[in-house]
Design an enzyme around this catalytic site. Sequence first.
Site, short mmCIF file in Angstrom:
data_model
loop_
_atom_site.label_atom_id
_atom_site.label_comp_id
_atom_site.label_asym_id
_atom_site.label_seq_id
_atom_site.Cartn_x
_atom_site.Cartn_y
_atom_site.Cartn_z
CD GLU A 135 0.29 0.84 13.33
OE1 GLU A 135 -0.63 1.39 12.74
OE2 GLU A 135 1.39 1.38 13.55
NE ARG A 144 2.55 -2.39 11.04
CZ ARG A 144 2.03 -1.31 10.49
NH1 ARG A 144 0.83 -1.34 9.93
NH2 ARG A 144 2.69 -0.16 10.48
CD GLU A 192 -2.04 6.70 10.02
OE1 GLU A 192 -2.43 5.65 10.57
OE2 GLU A 192 -0.85 6.99 9.89
NE ARG A 202 0.40 1.36 4.51
CZ ARG A 202 1.20 2.22 5.10
NH1 ARG A 202 1.86 3.13 4.39
NH2 ARG A 202 1.38 2.19 6.41
NE ARG A 258 -2.16 5.01 4.63
CZ ARG A 258 -1.90 4.57 5.85
NH1 ARG A 258 -2.21 3.34 6.20
NH2 ARG A 258 -1.32 5.35 6.74
CB THR A 263 5.99 5.99 10.63
OG1 THR A 263 4.59 5.89 10.41
CG2 THR A 263 6.28 6.20 12.09
CB CYS A 304 1.75 8.84 10.78
SG CYS A 304 2.92 8.04 11.91
NE ARG A 339 1.75 -2.04 6.88
CZ ARG A 339 1.55 -3.32 7.22
NH1 ARG A 339 2.55 -4.07 7.62
NH2 ARG A 339 0.32 -3.82 7.19
P1 ADP Z 1 -1.64 -0.28 6.89
O1 ADP Z 1 -1.01 -1.40 6.16
O2 ADP Z 1 -2.59 0.43 6.01
O3 ADP Z 1 -0.62 0.58 7.54
P2 ADP Z 1 -2.64 -2.14 8.97
O4 ADP Z 1 -1.33 -2.65 9.47
O5 ADP Z 1 -3.66 -1.84 10.01
O6 ADP Z 1 -2.54 -0.82 8.12
O7 ADP Z 1 -3.21 -3.23 7.98
C1 ADP Z 1 -4.43 -3.03 7.33
C2 ADP Z 1 -5.10 -4.33 6.94
O8 ADP Z 1 -4.33 -4.97 5.93
C3 ADP Z 1 -5.20 -5.34 8.08
O9 ADP Z 1 -6.44 -6.00 7.99
C4 ADP Z 1 -4.10 -6.30 7.79
O10 ADP Z 1 -4.29 -7.59 8.33
C5 ADP Z 1 -4.14 -6.34 6.29
N1 ADP Z 1 -2.89 -6.81 5.69
C6 ADP Z 1 -1.66 -6.30 5.83
N2 ADP Z 1 -0.77 -7.02 5.15
C7 ADP Z 1 -1.44 -8.04 4.55
C8 ADP Z 1 -1.08 -9.12 3.71
N3 ADP Z 1 0.17 -9.31 3.31
N4 ADP Z 1 -2.07 -9.96 3.29
C9 ADP Z 1 -3.35 -9.76 3.67
N5 ADP Z 1 -3.75 -8.75 4.46
C10 ADP Z 1 -2.82 -7.91 4.90
N1 ARG Z 2 0.63 6.81 16.52
C1 ARG Z 2 0.85 5.40 16.64
C2 ARG Z 2 2.05 5.17 17.55
O1 ARG Z 2 2.78 6.10 17.77
C3 ARG Z 2 1.08 4.74 15.29
C4 ARG Z 2 2.36 5.12 14.61
C5 ARG Z 2 2.69 4.41 13.31
N2 ARG Z 2 1.57 3.84 12.67
C6 ARG Z 2 0.71 4.49 11.91
N3 ARG Z 2 -0.34 3.85 11.51
N4 ARG Z 2 0.91 5.73 11.53
O2 ARG Z 2 2.25 4.07 18.01
#
Ligand code: ADP
Ligand code: ARG
Length: 344
Positions: free
Chosen positions: A300, A295, A211, A112, A215, A259, A257, A266
Amino acid sequence: MNYPNLPKECTSLLCKYLTPELFEELKDKKTKNNFTLEQAINSGVENIDSGIGLYAGDKESYTTFAPLFDQIIEDYHGFTKDDSHKSNLNPNDLNAPNPDPEGKYIISTRIRVGRNVDNMPLGPAISKEQREEVEASVVKGVKQLEGELAGNYYPLLGMSKEVQNKLIKNHFLFKEGDRFLESAGLNKDWPEGRGIYHNHDKTFLVWVNEEDQLRIISMQMGGDIREVFTRLVKAITSIEEQVPFSYSEHLGFITSCPTNLGTAMRASVHIALPNLAKDMSRFKNITNKFHLQIRGIHGEHSESEGGVYDISNRRRLGITEVQAVQDMYDGVVALIEAEKSLSS
Ligand code: ADP
Ligand code: ARG
């Protein structure tokens, strides 16, 4: 506002860098959108278990509050204020043959990027009307997409809980009620202006006004990382023709954010590593070496289930998109090697 109560056990980057002196220097500053230091730090002040704890309300926040943001950016990305960001979205430069063609370890791959609309405040400082304007312009933009990327937009407003929960459970949709986003002001007027666009197969998706304002996501079952990246690049390029993105020469794509700055990318796999999971110190040696983040299975701040982890690149700024994916790829190859050696 007075210097906040930051307890000793707080290990976030905010707690590490927000000294009383720096607080005094920045506390009365405001961006043109009236975004203040108090708003920027609120998430980290209210959630002392934050990893970072700081959000930007607009592109200008990164300069107005630079003495704080710069230190946190350098700590997270290893990127200094004299460095410059670079981009490479050419899939031909990626060396990523499927690391698991038999499908024994990798369940799915997802990449993403975050994007925000140029000349609009970011989520923490946006008004309801501006958020709706963003939604309208993104929806208009994605409706022009064709071929594999063609799909429909589903606003959160009016979506049944059943459909919403199923999309979340199957990893397609963002969760609701994240406390870090809540205190950053990112959940205001929920669920208005939020939604999800996806193609028929749900291999291409766009989250709207979570966020970040966009995305852009490419995902599919299995470990064909290059195919996922290629689809994502096609989508980013097509959307960019319709929606102008907020970008800075120094910081790359602007995100709420710190990060996520830079590539805002990501790249992750869901991968089964049940043996390595029993030796977390070996596991973490590998993830640290390849700049990876671990994760849980529901994104997250979630936990692993059945030895399945979400493994992704940690760095996003000062490296190209190709390098970000390459970080993940090289690390995943090493993790699979280690897992194999433990199961034989
Ligand atoms: P982001 O990737 O947008 O920073 P999250 O870590 O919250 O946010 O992930 C968003 C969603 O994407 C979650 O449901 C997570 O399980 C799913 N996800 C992340 N990576 C994968 C993957 N490789 N395969 C399937 N689902 C994924
Ligand atoms: N604000 C949260 C923390 O400091 C998330 C930081 C990184 N993740 C994010 N989705 N921006 O733990």
